[in-house]
Design a protein around this motif. Structure first.
Motif, PDB file in Angstrom:
ATOM      1  N   ARG A   2      53.209  33.105 -20.471  1.00  0.00           N
ATOM      2  CA  ARG A   2      54.114  31.965 -20.551  1.00  0.00           C
ATOM      3  C   ARG A   2      53.376  30.774 -21.158  1.00  0.00           C
ATOM      4  N   TRP A  85      62.384  17.756 -25.479  1.00  0.00           N
ATOM      5  CA  TRP A  85      62.990  19.079 -25.662  1.00  0.00           C
ATOM      6  C   TRP A  85      64.356  18.841 -26.296  1.00  0.00           C
ATOM      7  N   ASP A 102      61.434  16.453 -18.386  1.00  0.00           N
ATOM      8  CA  ASP A 102      61.193  16.392 -16.945  1.00  0.00           C
ATOM      9  C   ASP A 102      60.753  14.972 -16.641  1.00  0.00           C
ATOM     10  N   PHE A 110      54.328  16.134 -20.725  1.00  0.00           N
ATOM     11  CA  PHE A 110      54.478  16.830 -22.016  1.00  0.00           C
ATOM     12  C   PHE A 110      54.569  15.846 -23.179  1.00  0.00           C
ATOM     13  N   LEU A 153      65.457  16.099 -16.503  1.00  0.00           N
ATOM     14  CA  LEU A 153      65.536  17.408 -15.839  1.00  0.00           C
ATOM     15  C   LEU A 153      65.201  17.231 -14.358  1.00  0.00           C
ATOM     16  N   ARG A 167      56.806  24.449  -4.909  1.00  0.00           N
ATOM     17  CA  ARG A 167      57.422  23.234  -5.433  1.00  0.00           C
ATOM     18  C   ARG A 167      58.078  22.404  -4.342  1.00  0.00           C
ATOM     19  N   LYS A 200      68.995  20.740 -10.537  1.00  0.00           N
ATOM     20  CA  LYS A 200      68.339  22.036 -10.715  1.00  0.00           C
ATOM     21  C   LYS A 200      67.721  22.480  -9.403  1.00  0.00           C
ATOM     22  N   HIS A 201      67.480  23.735  -9.211  1.00  0.00           N
ATOM     23  CA  HIS A 201      67.751  24.881 -10.070  1.00  0.00           C
ATOM     24  C   HIS A 201      68.845  25.631  -9.336  1.00  0.00           C
ATOM     25  N   ARG A 211      59.565  33.873  -8.951  1.00  0.00           N
ATOM     26  CA  ARG A 211      60.797  33.177  -9.355  1.00  0.00           C
ATOM     27  C   ARG A 211      61.523  33.820 -10.521  1.00  0.00           C
ATOM     28  N   MET A 244      71.116  22.842 -14.231  1.00  0.00           N
ATOM     29  CA  MET A 244      70.211  23.862 -14.779  1.00  0.00           C
ATOM     30  C   MET A 244      70.305  25.118 -13.924  1.00  0.00           C
ATOM     31  N   TYR A 247      66.014  30.581 -12.357  1.00  0.00           N
ATOM     32  CA  TYR A 247      65.446  31.820 -12.894  1.00  0.00           C
ATOM     33  C   TYR A 247      65.865  33.062 -12.109  1.00  0.00           C
ATOM     34  N   ASP A 279      67.123  27.586 -17.241  1.00  0.00           N
ATOM     35  CA  ASP A 279      65.735  27.169 -17.042  1.00  0.00           C
ATOM     36  C   ASP A 279      64.937  27.690 -18.245  1.00  0.00           C
ATOM     37  N   TRP A 280      63.768  27.130 -18.398  1.00  0.00           N
ATOM     38  CA  TRP A 280      62.969  27.275 -19.629  1.00  0.00           C
ATOM     39  C   TRP A 280      62.294  28.637 -19.752  1.00  0.00           C
ATOM     40  N   SER A 416      55.668  21.567 -14.440  1.00  0.00           N
ATOM     41  CA  SER A 416      56.597  20.816 -15.301  1.00  0.00           C
ATOM     42  C   SER A 416      56.893  19.417 -14.773  1.00  0.00           C
ATOM     43  N   GLU A 473      53.981  24.665  -9.293  1.00  0.00           N
ATOM     44  CA  GLU A 473      54.871  25.595  -9.993  1.00  0.00           C
ATOM     45  C   GLU A 473      54.083  26.857 -10.345  1.00  0.00           C
TER      46      GLU A 473
HETATM   47  C1  BGC Z   1      60.907  24.555 -14.636  1.00  0.00           C
HETATM   48  C2  BGC Z   1      61.981  23.509 -14.762  1.00  0.00           C
HETATM   49  C3  BGC Z   1      61.629  22.541 -15.851  1.00  0.00           C
HETATM   50  C4  BGC Z   1      61.433  23.283 -17.138  1.00  0.00           C
HETATM   51  C5  BGC Z   1      61.101  22.395 -18.324  1.00  0.00           C
HETATM   52  C6  BGC Z   1      60.594  25.197 -15.968  1.00  0.00           C
HETATM   53  O1  BGC Z   1      59.459  25.972 -15.856  1.00  0.00           O
HETATM   54  O2  BGC Z   1      61.288  25.528 -13.701  1.00  0.00           O
HETATM   55  O3  BGC Z   1      62.136  22.840 -13.543  1.00  0.00           O
HETATM   56  O4  BGC Z   1      62.632  21.571 -15.976  1.00  0.00           O
HETATM   57  O5  BGC Z   1      60.384  24.221 -16.976  1.00  0.00           O
HETATM   58  O6  BGC Z   1      59.853  21.833 -18.215  1.00  0.00           O
END
Ligand code: BGC
Length: 724
Positions: A2, A85, A102, A110, A153, A167, A200-201, A211, A244, A247, A279-280, A416, A473
């Motif tokens: 990932r 994003w 986020d 990010f 997010l 989390r 979310k989520h 997850r 959102m 997963y 989710d991403w 995230s 996470e």
């Molecule tokens: C997380 C989300 C987050 C997304 C974007 C995912 O891995 O579960 O909560 O918003 O990444 O960063």
């Protein structure tokens, strides 16, 4: 794996393969008549003050003009572009896209930009103050907008089913009612600033390590009564702009492919009019199946949704199915007025640093941190250690500071939700700033010098607990916790220091419950501090030295031992989520918590009067009301949080022993008395009738327990619901 994919996204994102793209967007003109759309009560409410009818009509026109490929372009992200994003818009039609970031505790790292680190949501949850949380939502929206985001997010609003969840810190609570109140306030704050919040989520996502694969097996009552009401609240009362999908799987189907969750419940029952994004990375599991189930946008790039182009061309997918999702995306864009902003120039990022880490936002971060700090223990009974007298701590070496987090910039998970403040006030810096130079001496270990300093000190403070190495996470950070216990070396430190002083304060940082029953009796004072953000050190000093009273109340139960809670299974591919967890489980087992949900000490003394029931009988659509007098009989000002837990008497289905159904807070000067009114809509007493597939408010008696935590009730009154 990932991480590699993430790196690819950060460097530049893949676009659809040529073979997948189908005919060019500048396709030959065609005649396409979209389905007409009449605004509904929900779409009208979603649009707020904007002219919903004009917006829906414009969307219908756009649906006629957009090519099929342009439509599908609107249903997937384009990776991280110009610092957010992005879901690209359609410039030829003047349509901006969406720009997401986020997250739950401030501007995402990010971006590579600095922003305020607000205390994590679990500490904000500990404030039990929705009005304060609304202010956090507003401030966060402003910081996000300054970096070009129009979607935040957050909030993370999955129940803290077990404190080992990696989390835990990102969410507000183990309790659905409390969660709903806090998340609703956050959503309102964010959206008042014209930024879209994303709840979310969705749903039942409370385990990190599995997850991506875990199948959460959950019966309809548990889903409806425990895991969904807080989401319902942000949709129905908060008109949240987006949701959102999670997963994980729920009862065999991935959340993004779940018509029950995304269509039946979210849209048909709750009237959600916004868009759902996945989710991403690996959060979208199907193309046509996900789209038809109710997923609108695949994030962060088009992978599965490439199949939509093929399906459209082959006729396996009707363009009207695509239109439904596109309409929801465009509704968000237009109802939130994103088309009114100045057009963006590709390759140029928006960045207004002067709108972040402002004096106002830092002051808010500090206020929230001190409001959330929970005082768990303050002895000895005859002369409690806290608050400390600053005048008695002015001499050199008056405070000895120790512990793994004493000098750490400990602001939480590096997944995230990570943020990158330009400065973090550590515990050491906060205490040093509060006292004259030299008053605080810090030691990295309990060596001879530290022992000597302790012997000469007035008070010893150990700042310990967890760090981003212990929890976070999964995939990109630490994942689930291995234990509820404090690291052994830290317990040993506390014990060794406790043997040397009778003025020991221990501060626990971390995402949720840390068991302390085995050792905290050796300390005088104990506080829970979550991850307290940019200004955490100042907030801690202000509470320790009595500039502000401690006001926090636990939004989770701290058990005596982990075995008192239902098991936490983060390895199995199938996990059953039962009806009871947290305080509802402990009460049903008659197992007292070490520190119950809702618990927190004051440095003053509150007395709650007998509750006065104003509505002995209500109808199923009525509201129960009761009043409680609260008196501050202690020596200082303070804040009390009055909690109301309801038990159904003689229900025809098994229920929790009692559930939090209302709370209210008030701040009183010494000697002052005031009255709080607690209100419970009878609707909140409903259960899900599995046979009838509908909610029922039973026409029976209910006991309303008033108290200051889930275990300690100070009065009870019985009311009746009629004609349920
Ligand atoms: C997380 C989300 C987050 C997304 C974007 C995912 O891995 O579960 O909560 O918003 O990444 O960063």
């Amino acid at each position: 794996m990932r991480a590699a994919l993430l790196a690819l996204l950060l460097l530049g994102c893949p676009s659809a393969a040529p073979g997948d793209a189908g005919p060019d967007a500048a396709d030959a003109p065609r005649t396409y008549v979209p389905e007409p759309f009449a605004p509904t009560a929900e779409t009208i409410a979603y649009c707020g003050a904007r002219d919903d009818a004009a917006i829906e009509a414009r969307i219908t026109e756009l649906l006629a003009e957009l090519t099929p490929d342009e439509k599908i372009d609107l249903l997937a992200g384009d990776g991280l572009r110009d610092g957010t994003w992005e879901v690209s818009g359609v410039p030829r039609l003047g349509l901006p896209g969406l720009h997401m970031l986020d997250g739950p505790r401030g501007l995402s790292s990010f971006t590579g930009l600095n922003g305020t680190a607000f205390p994590v949501a679990i500490l904000r949850g500990a404030s039990w103050d929705p009005a304060l949380e609304e202010r956090v939502g507003r401030a966060m929206a402003l910081e996000h907008r300054s970096a070009g985001a129009d979607v935040i997010l957050a909030p993370t609003m999955n129940l803290l089913r077990h404190p080992r969840w990696g989390r835990a810190q990102e969410t507000y609570s183990e309790d659905s009612h409390h969660m709903g109140a806090m998340a609703l306030a956050f959503v309102r704050g964010v959206q008042r600033e014209g930024v879209i919040a994303s709840a979310k989520h969705y749903a039942a996502n409370s385990i990190e390590d599995t997850r991506h694969t875990v199948d959460v097996v959950i019966d309809p009552r548990t889903l409806r009564e425990v895991y969904l009401p807080h989401f319902e609240r942000v949709v129905v009362e908060g008109r949240v702009g987006s949701v959102m999908s999670a997963y994980n799987r729920v009862n065999g189907l991935y959340c993004d492919e779940q018509p029950l969750l995304l269509q039946t419940i979210l849209r048909e029952e709750w009237g959600f009019a916004g868009f759902v994004e996945s989710d991403w990375i690996w959060g979208t599991h199907g193309d046509v199946s996900s789209l038809r189930a109710g997923l609108d946008i695949e994030m962060p790039v088009e992978v599965e949704f490439r199949g939509l182009r093929r399906a459209l061309r082959s006729g396996a997918l009707d363009e009207r199915d695509v239109d439904r999702a596109v309409r929801r995306v465009l509704r968000a864009v237009l109802c939130f007025g994103l088309d009114e902003a100045a057009p963006r120039t590709p390759g140029t990022r928006i960045d207004r640093p002067e709108e972040r880490e402002t004096a106002e936002h830092l002051a808010l971060a500090r206020e929230v941190a001190r409001r959330g700090l929970v005082l768990l223990r303050n002895g000895p009974a005859a002369a409690p250690l806290l608050p400390l007298d600053p005048a008695a701590h002015a001499a050199a070496g008056a405070v000895v500071l120790l512990g793994r987090n004493a000098e750490r910039e400990n602001i939480g998970d590096e997944g995230s939700s990570a943020v990158d403040p330009s400065d973090v006030v550590t515990a050491r810096e906060g205490l040093e700033a509060r006292l004259p130079a030299g008053a605080v001496v810090t030691f990295a270990a309990l060596d001879d010098a530290a022992r000597a300093a302790i012997a000469a000190a007035e008070t010893v403070v150990i700042v310990t607990g967890l760090t981003a190495e212990d929890e976070g996470e999964s995939d990109i950070a630490a994942g689930d916790r291995e234990t509820l216990a404090l690291p052994e070396a830290e317990v040993a430190l506390v014990r060794a220091v406790a043997a040397l002083t009778d003025r020991l304060v221990v501060v626990l940082e971390g995402g949720a419950a840390i068991t302390s029953a085995a050792w905290d009796g050796e300390t005088e004072a104990l506080l829970f501090a979550g991850y307290p953000g940019s200004e955490g050190g100042h907030a801690l000093a202000e509470v320790l030295f009595g500039d502000h009273p401690p006001t926090g109340r636990l939004p989770f139960s701290v058990p005596v031992a982990e075995g008192d809670l239902p098991p936490f299974d983060n390895v199995s591919e199938e996990v059953v989520y039962g009806y009871l967890h947290g305080y509802r489980h402990l009460l049903s087992e008659a197992t007292p918590a070490h520190y119950p949900f809702g618990f927190g000490l004051s440095t003053t003394r509150f007395i709650l009067g007998a509750p006065r029931l104003l509505t002995p009988t209500v109808g199923a659509t009525g509201t129960v009301e009761l009043e409680v007098d609260v008196t501050n009989e202690g020596p200082r000002a303070g804040t009390e949080t009055v909690q109301l837990y309801v038990a159904a008497v003689g229900s025809r289905v098994p229920r929790a022993p009692r559930d939090l159904r209302a709370f209210a807070q008030l701040t009183l000067a010494p000697g002052e008395t005031a009255t709080v009114t607690l209100r419970v809509p009878a609707r909140d007493l409903r259960f899900w009738d599995e046979e009838a597939s509908s909610y029922e408010v039973e026409a029976i008696a209910y006991d309303a327990f008033v108290g200051t935590d889930a275990e300690r009730t100070t009065g009870v009154v019985r009311f009746t619901v009629e004609g349920g």
